[in-house]
Design a protein around this motif. Structure first.
Motif, PDB file in Angstrom:
ATOM      1  N   THR A  55       0.805  -1.105   0.213  1.00  0.00           N
ATOM      2  CA  THR A  55       0.128  -0.017  -0.028  1.00  0.00           C
ATOM      3  C   THR A  55       0.903   1.301  -0.026  1.00  0.00           C
ATOM      4  O   THR A  55       2.071   1.153   0.202  1.00  0.00           O
ATOM      5  CB  THR A  55      -0.867   0.045   1.078  1.00  0.00           C
ATOM      6  OG1 THR A  55      -0.052   0.194   2.458  1.00  0.00           O
ATOM      7  CG2 THR A  55      -1.766  -1.319   1.289  1.00  0.00           C
ATOM      8  N   PRO A  56       0.257   2.335  -0.233  1.00  0.00           N
ATOM      9  CA  PRO A  56       1.184   3.439  -0.100  1.00  0.00           C
ATOM     10  C   PRO A  56       1.928   3.927   1.173  1.00  0.00           C
ATOM     11  O   PRO A  56       3.162   4.349   1.115  1.00  0.00           O
ATOM     12  CB  PRO A  56      -0.059   4.813  -0.377  1.00  0.00           C
ATOM     13  CG  PRO A  56      -0.706   4.156  -1.354  1.00  0.00           C
ATOM     14  CD  PRO A  56      -1.000   2.781  -1.058  1.00  0.00           C
ATOM     15  N   LYS A  57       1.250   3.182   2.048  1.00  0.00           N
ATOM     16  CA  LYS A  57       1.971   3.466   3.636  1.00  0.00           C
ATOM     17  C   LYS A  57       3.138   2.773   3.595  1.00  0.00           C
ATOM     18  O   LYS A  57       4.005   2.890   4.466  1.00  0.00           O
ATOM     19  CB  LYS A  57       0.785   3.296   4.520  1.00  0.00           C
ATOM     20  CG  LYS A  57      -0.248   4.318   4.658  1.00  0.00           C
ATOM     21  CD  LYS A  57      -1.218   4.323   5.649  1.00  0.00           C
ATOM     22  CE  LYS A  57      -2.402   5.396   5.515  1.00  0.00           C
ATOM     23  NZ  LYS A  57      -3.264   5.132   6.585  1.00  0.00           N
ATOM     24  N   ASN A  58       2.995   1.208   3.178  1.00  0.00           N
ATOM     25  CA  ASN A  58       4.002   0.510   3.106  1.00  0.00           C
ATOM     26  C   ASN A  58       4.757   0.315   1.874  1.00  0.00           C
ATOM     27  O   ASN A  58       4.949  -1.005   1.557  1.00  0.00           O
ATOM     28  CB  ASN A  58       3.851  -0.729   4.014  1.00  0.00           C
ATOM     29  CG  ASN A  58       2.863  -1.604   3.116  1.00  0.00           C
ATOM     30  OD1 ASN A  58       2.220  -1.198   2.362  1.00  0.00           O
ATOM     31  ND2 ASN A  58       2.726  -2.681   3.736  1.00  0.00           N
ATOM     32  N   SER A  59       5.129   1.272   1.189  1.00  0.00           N
ATOM     33  CA  SER A  59       5.682   1.248  -0.237  1.00  0.00           C
ATOM     34  C   SER A  59       7.034   0.586  -0.153  1.00  0.00           C
ATOM     35  O   SER A  59       7.719   0.488   0.998  1.00  0.00           O
ATOM     36  CB  SER A  59       5.536   2.389  -1.082  1.00  0.00           C
ATOM     37  OG  SER A  59       6.413   3.255  -0.086  1.00  0.00           O
ATOM     38  N   ARG A  60       7.524  -0.097  -1.066  1.00  0.00           N
ATOM     39  CA  ARG A  60       8.787  -0.552  -1.437  1.00  0.00           C
ATOM     40  C   ARG A  60       9.539   0.273  -2.404  1.00  0.00           C
ATOM     41  O   ARG A  60       8.830   0.572  -3.636  1.00  0.00           O
ATOM     42  CB  ARG A  60       8.508  -2.100  -1.657  1.00  0.00           C
ATOM     43  CG  ARG A  60       7.900  -2.935  -0.744  1.00  0.00           C
ATOM     44  CD  ARG A  60       8.178  -4.318  -1.164  1.00  0.00           C
ATOM     45  NE  ARG A  60       7.498  -5.232  -0.193  1.00  0.00           N
ATOM     46  CZ  ARG A  60       7.376  -6.441  -0.368  1.00  0.00           C
ATOM     47  NH1 ARG A  60       8.159  -7.203  -1.237  1.00  0.00           N
ATOM     48  NH2 ARG A  60       6.485  -7.418   0.270  1.00  0.00           N
TER      49      ARG A  60
END
Length: 583
Positions: free
Chosen positions: A221-226
């Protein structure tokens, strides 16, 4: 002196008007007997003026209880008086004096339903408070203003759309030489009516190897992007049709009549959605037809914002220019296709290894499916189709294609992925379908051609809008190609109808070399007859493999990320300029 004789005027002691001739014993001169005293013509205003002795009972009259209908009015109303018969008594009986009282409108069945006086009568809403009426009037005015503004925006958008697209003068993907002979030009409008159904294809051969898709990327998700990684050591191949050793072998074995790749076929199938210029080389050899791309062709890159109404910067050095974004999107797509795989020794291998890899060379895992479609009783088409990954679904292996959409600056699209992807993913996809309709349609077409069971779309964005070297993966969404094709209004029968018509047209040409060119400014494609040695020396491959770090993805022998480091930015610009000059 002429005299004027006045006749006798009878006296009526019982009421107003002439007496009844039967009771008074009087007769009116020249008046037939037993005929009511009334004019024969409606235009003659003869008769009683008024009768104040008549019954003034107003019961049953409209408005009698409300005081809106006065007794004095009935003194002049003889419509209900049998003694005042006329030739049009029935018509007169339906006539009533106009009643302007507010309440009588609810009881008068003869009033027209849409009488203007009724519709705009200010007394109609008398029961409402004055300020309430003012608020409603203001609300109506605001709604009308909004509607007018919306219509103006749509009108201006429709008017300015062609001007906007023409404001950026697109160049032809190939320089049209004066000695080339234009044979035909086909407007895209003729493509929409084409339709052709092909049976299910058969696999002639599968080459290469595949790695498994990493399902953990579905949870990004944008909050836990890589962060997007770079794969400098893995090589990618963009080999054209006639340079493919497997296709040459199949042609020698007479396995088909028409040969192409999924990239070329998808370009033809989605031609009507394209805005930028592209070209396909057609070689007619004997009874066979080869659809090729030029070395360094625009087909090796990925267009960005091609179908958007907002023009991109015209400056070549701008990181958001058309060519810079195409190069950036190509290496994002390549790196994403590798990062989303489980990079271990567990690979799925096929009958033959990668036909383009040298011994000991590390190549990007990809499977090439050489598939054959029956176009007619004596005509078959073979295409090389690519899939990038494999996944186990219900103990059954399914092919997966991996592609990445890239966000370069939210100001151009109007949608910020970091804010909208979690809550309004549909809005993000809708915006991409509007701005990149051709690219998404081509990816879907390639997945359908390759027989992939799933297509994964990655949403990759720049770390910062002015940094085109570093990117992050914000989300990955999977779709079934057939369902997604229906969602974006991609008709399979129409796609094959376009290919069939182009193939039939080219098969009627004499042996030689031709080129299909999409007009840079008009929705049409032209066919040129070109010399046999055309495009043989328009691109130099030898110097490029020397520097693998900055080699552009358009090159056949590489695929590493262009501009791998910020320090190599200057070199990358030089390479990009070479690619532009070659194209």
């Amino acid at each position: 002196m002429v005299g004027f004789e006045i006749g006798a005027v009878p006296f009526n002691p019982d009421g107003w008007g002439p007496p009844d001739s039967a009771t008074a014993g009087l007769s009116v001169p020249n008046h037939p007997s037993n005929v009511p005293f009334a004019p024969f013509s409606r235009s003659e205003k003869l008769g009683r003026i008024a009768d104040w002795t008549r019954n003034m009972n107003n019961s049953g009259r409209p408005g009698s209880k409300q005081g809106g209908y006065h007794g004095a009015d009935s003194a002049f109303d003889f419509s209900g008086d049998d003694s005042f018969a006329t030739l049009a008594a029935d018509e007169d009986s339906s006539f009533r004096l106009v009643d302007t009282s507010a309440k009588s409108h609810h009881h008068n069945p003869n009033r027209p339903k849409f009488n203007p006086r009724w519709r705009f009568n200010p007394n109609h809403a008398r029961s409402q408070l004055p300020q309430r009426r003012d608020e409603e009037q203001e609300a109506k005015k605001r709604d009308a203003e909004k509607e007018r503004a919306r219509r103006d925006r749509l009108y201006n958008a429709n008017r300015s759309q062609p001007q906007r697209r023409e404001s950026s003068v697109f160049k032809s993907s190939v320089d049209i030489q004066p000695e080339w002979n234009m044979l035909d030009q086909i407007p895209f409008s003729s493509f929409s009516k084409l339709s052709f159904s092909v049976p299910e294809p058969e696999d002639l051969l599968i080459c290469g190897s595949l790695e498994f898709y990493d399902r953990s990327y579905d949870r990004i998700t944008p909050k836990n992007s890589r962060p997007l990684e770079r794969f400098k050591s893995r090589n990618f191949f963009k080999v054209t049709t006639t340079d493919d050793p497997v296709i040459r072998r199949l042609a020698n074995e007479d396995k088909a009549t028409v040969f192409a790749t999924d990239s070329i076929l998808s370009t033809l199938m989605c031609a009507a959605r394209s805005v930028y210029s592209w070209d396909i080389v057609v070689q007619r050899v004997g009874n066979k037809l080869f659809l090729d791309k030029r070395d360094g062709s625009q087909l090796d890159l990925l267009a960005v914002h091609e179908t958007s109404q907002e023009p991109l910067p015209d400056t070549k050095d701008d990181i958001n220019s058309m060519h810079s974004l195409s190069v950036e999107a190509a290496y994002i797509n390549q790196n994403f296709s590798q990062q989303a795989l489980i990079r271990d020794a567990n690979k799925v291998t096929f009958e033959e290894p990668n036909p383009f890899a040298n011994e000991g060379e590390e190549v990007a895992p990809v499977a090439y499916r050489y598939r054959r479609w029956k176009m007619a009783d004596d005509m078959y088409l073979v295409s090389r189709c690519e899939v990038q990954g494999v996944v186990d679904i219900n103990n059954q292996r399914s092919f997966v294609t991996l592609n990445a959409l890239n966000e370069f600056d939210p100001k151009y699209s109007g949608v910020d992925w970091r804010q909208k992807l979690e809550t309004q993913r549909g809005a993000v996809l809708a915006t991409e379908l509007k701005n990149n309709a051709n690219k998404l349609a081509k990816w879907t077409t390639q997945a359908l051609l390759a027989g992939a069971d799933m297509m994964k779309l990655g949403y990759v964005s720049r770390v910062h809008p002015r940094d085109h070297f570093n990117h992050v993966i914000l989300a990955v969404v999977g779709y079934k190609p057939k369902d997604f094709a229906t969602q974006i209004n991609l008709n399979t029968s129409n796609m094959w109808g376009i290919v069939k018509s182009i193939v039939d047209l080219c098969m009627k040409l004499k042996e030689g070399k031709y080129v299909l060119v999409k007009d840079p400014s008009k929705p049409q494609v032209r066919i040129y007859d070109v010399p046999q040695d055309a495009f043989d020396n328009d691109y130099v491959e030898e110097p490029l493999p020397e520097d693998e770090q900055v080699q552009p993805p358009a090159e056949d022998a590489d695929g590493t990320e262009a501009s791998a480091t910020v320090d190599g930015a200057a070199d990358d610009k030089e390479v990009a300029k070479e690619v532009v000059a070659a194209a």
